[in-house]
Design a protein around this motif. Sequence first.
Motif, PDB file in Angstrom:
ATOM      1  N   ALA A 119      10.988   0.056 -12.838  1.00  0.00           N
ATOM      2  CA  ALA A 119      10.411   1.235 -11.650  1.00  0.00           C
ATOM      3  C   ALA A 119       9.441   0.935 -10.769  1.00  0.00           C
ATOM      4  O   ALA A 119       9.174   0.777  -9.813  1.00  0.00           O
ATOM      5  N   LEU A 120       8.066   0.577 -11.641  1.00  0.00           N
ATOM      6  CA  LEU A 120       6.956   0.219 -11.159  1.00  0.00           C
ATOM      7  C   LEU A 120       7.115  -1.192 -10.253  1.00  0.00           C
ATOM      8  O   LEU A 120       6.620  -1.183  -9.151  1.00  0.00           O
ATOM      9  N   VAL A 121       7.840  -2.058 -10.862  1.00  0.00           N
ATOM     10  CA  VAL A 121       7.815  -3.351 -10.097  1.00  0.00           C
ATOM     11  C   VAL A 121       8.593  -3.044  -8.837  1.00  0.00           C
ATOM     12  O   VAL A 121       8.329  -3.478  -7.570  1.00  0.00           O
ATOM     13  N   ALA A 122       9.570  -2.423  -8.844  1.00  0.00           N
ATOM     14  CA  ALA A 122      10.702  -1.935  -7.569  1.00  0.00           C
ATOM     15  C   ALA A 122       9.794  -1.262  -6.576  1.00  0.00           C
ATOM     16  O   ALA A 122       9.653  -1.640  -5.473  1.00  0.00           O
ATOM     17  N   LEU A 123       8.827  -0.367  -7.182  1.00  0.00           N
ATOM     18  CA  LEU A 123       8.026   0.491  -6.147  1.00  0.00           C
ATOM     19  C   LEU A 123       7.050  -0.650  -5.580  1.00  0.00           C
ATOM     20  O   LEU A 123       6.521  -0.540  -4.339  1.00  0.00           O
ATOM     21  N   SER A 124       6.280  -1.261  -6.228  1.00  0.00           N
ATOM     22  CA  SER A 124       5.505  -2.341  -5.777  1.00  0.00           C
ATOM     23  C   SER A 124       5.887  -3.373  -4.968  1.00  0.00           C
ATOM     24  O   SER A 124       5.019  -3.845  -3.881  1.00  0.00           O
ATOM     25  N   GLU A 125       7.253  -3.740  -4.656  1.00  0.00           N
ATOM     26  CA  GLU A 125       7.801  -4.571  -3.885  1.00  0.00           C
ATOM     27  C   GLU A 125       7.914  -3.794  -2.512  1.00  0.00           C
ATOM     28  O   GLU A 125       8.399  -4.613  -1.612  1.00  0.00           O
ATOM     29  N   GLN A 126       8.009  -2.536  -2.359  1.00  0.00           N
ATOM     30  CA  GLN A 126       8.140  -1.880  -1.128  1.00  0.00           C
ATOM     31  C   GLN A 126       7.135  -2.024  -0.169  1.00  0.00           C
ATOM     32  O   GLN A 126       5.829  -2.421  -0.478  1.00  0.00           O
ATOM     33  N   ARG A 127       7.396  -1.721   0.979  1.00  0.00           N
ATOM     34  CA  ARG A 127       6.337  -1.946   2.326  1.00  0.00           C
ATOM     35  C   ARG A 127       5.279  -1.120   1.765  1.00  0.00           C
ATOM     36  O   ARG A 127       3.926  -1.413   1.945  1.00  0.00           O
ATOM     37  N   SER A 128       5.272   0.349   1.566  1.00  0.00           N
ATOM     38  CA  SER A 128       4.402   1.230   1.000  1.00  0.00           C
ATOM     39  C   SER A 128       4.880   2.109  -0.086  1.00  0.00           C
ATOM     40  O   SER A 128       6.197   2.178  -0.273  1.00  0.00           O
ATOM     41  N   ILE A 129       3.980   2.529  -0.996  1.00  0.00           N
ATOM     42  CA  ILE A 129       4.362   3.313  -1.807  1.00  0.00           C
ATOM     43  C   ILE A 129       4.639   4.720  -1.307  1.00  0.00           C
ATOM     44  O   ILE A 129       3.968   5.376  -0.570  1.00  0.00           O
ATOM     45  N   PRO A 130       6.067   5.175  -1.887  1.00  0.00           N
ATOM     46  CA  PRO A 130       6.389   6.373  -1.335  1.00  0.00           C
ATOM     47  C   PRO A 130       5.485   7.729  -1.685  1.00  0.00           C
ATOM     48  O   PRO A 130       5.114   7.610  -3.010  1.00  0.00           O
ATOM     49  N   ALA A 131       5.377   8.706  -1.123  1.00  0.00           N
ATOM     50  CA  ALA A 131       4.455   9.742  -1.345  1.00  0.00           C
ATOM     51  C   ALA A 131       4.943  10.460  -2.633  1.00  0.00           C
ATOM     52  O   ALA A 131       3.849  10.651  -3.509  1.00  0.00           O
ATOM     53  N   GLN A 132       6.027  10.551  -2.862  1.00  0.00           N
ATOM     54  CA  GLN A 132       6.584  11.225  -4.211  1.00  0.00           C
ATOM     55  C   GLN A 132       6.301  10.234  -5.391  1.00  0.00           C
ATOM     56  O   GLN A 132       6.411  11.030  -6.551  1.00  0.00           O
ATOM     57  N   ALA A 133       5.796   9.135  -5.267  1.00  0.00           N
ATOM     58  CA  ALA A 133       5.611   8.309  -6.439  1.00  0.00           C
ATOM     59  C   ALA A 133       4.364   8.152  -6.627  1.00  0.00           C
ATOM     60  O   ALA A 133       3.936   7.760  -7.704  1.00  0.00           O
ATOM     61  N   ARG A 134       3.385   8.403  -5.801  1.00  0.00           N
ATOM     62  CA  ARG A 134       1.927   8.331  -6.114  1.00  0.00           C
ATOM     63  C   ARG A 134       1.349   9.012  -7.356  1.00  0.00           C
ATOM     64  O   ARG A 134       0.797   8.414  -8.346  1.00  0.00           O
ATOM     65  N   ARG A 135       1.718  10.169  -7.649  1.00  0.00           N
ATOM     66  CA  ARG A 135       1.329  11.129  -8.747  1.00  0.00           C
ATOM     67  C   ARG A 135       1.712  10.528 -10.136  1.00  0.00           C
ATOM     68  O   ARG A 135       1.171  10.290 -10.872  1.00  0.00           O
ATOM     69  N   PRO A 136       3.213  10.190 -10.147  1.00  0.00           N
ATOM     70  CA  PRO A 136       3.534   9.873 -11.374  1.00  0.00           C
ATOM     71  C   PRO A 136       3.211   8.239 -11.494  1.00  0.00           C
ATOM     72  O   PRO A 136       2.786   7.918 -12.901  1.00  0.00           O
ATOM     73  N   ILE A 137       2.843   7.627 -10.586  1.00  0.00           N
ATOM     74  CA  ILE A 137       2.088   6.141 -10.807  1.00  0.00           C
ATOM     75  C   ILE A 137       0.735   6.479 -11.557  1.00  0.00           C
ATOM     76  O   ILE A 137       0.284   5.752 -12.415  1.00  0.00           O
ATOM     77  N   VAL A 138      -0.073   7.193 -11.023  1.00  0.00           N
ATOM     78  CA  VAL A 138      -1.222   7.595 -11.436  1.00  0.00           C
ATOM     79  C   VAL A 138      -1.106   8.225 -12.919  1.00  0.00           C
ATOM     80  O   VAL A 138      -2.028   7.686 -13.741  1.00  0.00           O
ATOM     81  N   ASN A 139      -0.136   8.783 -13.190  1.00  0.00           N
ATOM     82  CA  ASN A 139      -0.182   9.403 -14.730  1.00  0.00           C
ATOM     83  C   ASN A 139       0.157   8.308 -15.774  1.00  0.00           C
ATOM     84  O   ASN A 139       0.189   8.389 -16.756  1.00  0.00           O
ATOM     85  N   LEU A 140       0.776   7.292 -15.053  1.00  0.00           N
ATOM     86  CA  LEU A 140       1.041   6.064 -16.075  1.00  0.00           C
ATOM     87  C   LEU A 140      -0.329   5.309 -16.626  1.00  0.00           C
ATOM     88  O   LEU A 140      -0.143   4.345 -17.320  1.00  0.00           O
TER      89      LEU A 140
END
Length: 176
Positions: free
Chosen positions: A76-97
């Motif tokens: 899931a992190l790899v999929a998000l990192s390959e996008q043009r920008s990190i979706p806003a709803q993913a930011r907090r969960p990523i920081v929690n990781l």
Amino acid sequence: PEKGHHEQGRDASDAERAAHESEDQTIAKCLMDLESDDVAARRRAVLVLGKYAASKAQQAVVTCLEDPDAFVRRSALVALSEQRSIPAQARRPIVNLLRDPNVHIRRIASSLLPEILMNSRFGGTAFPPRSRSAADPTLEAELRKLLNAALGDEDLVVRKNVLALYRYSADLFSEE
């Protein structure tokens, strides 16, 4: 016989509709695969879903950041990192990781921090603006706690990624 302009337009819209239906079908299949007990099926599904901008696909990828399996979370992190920008709803969960038990996940999450923090400062909504009057003290305290804890991570790469933020976000680090 050549088709008239009107018929060509209809063929184009039929093709677009077929492609759209195909996208919807792919997303639906991947969403079903995410319910599987098969880790490989969930990994494949999240990587495919990450290629689509549809909100249901994006939300599913974000949800996979909390999957019980480390390989699915990492995919899931790899999929998000390959996008043009990190979706806003993913930011907090990523920081929690940053506190994930898997070092590879912490490395990827920490490498995405500059984009997450910069996007949130310039129009994103996941973190408060840096102005003290507008900041959410609870959220800022949570972020400060996670970043400071990550500075003590056992992994050098994670520490290096977090320390690189200091230049731009010194106010997020405690002075202790």
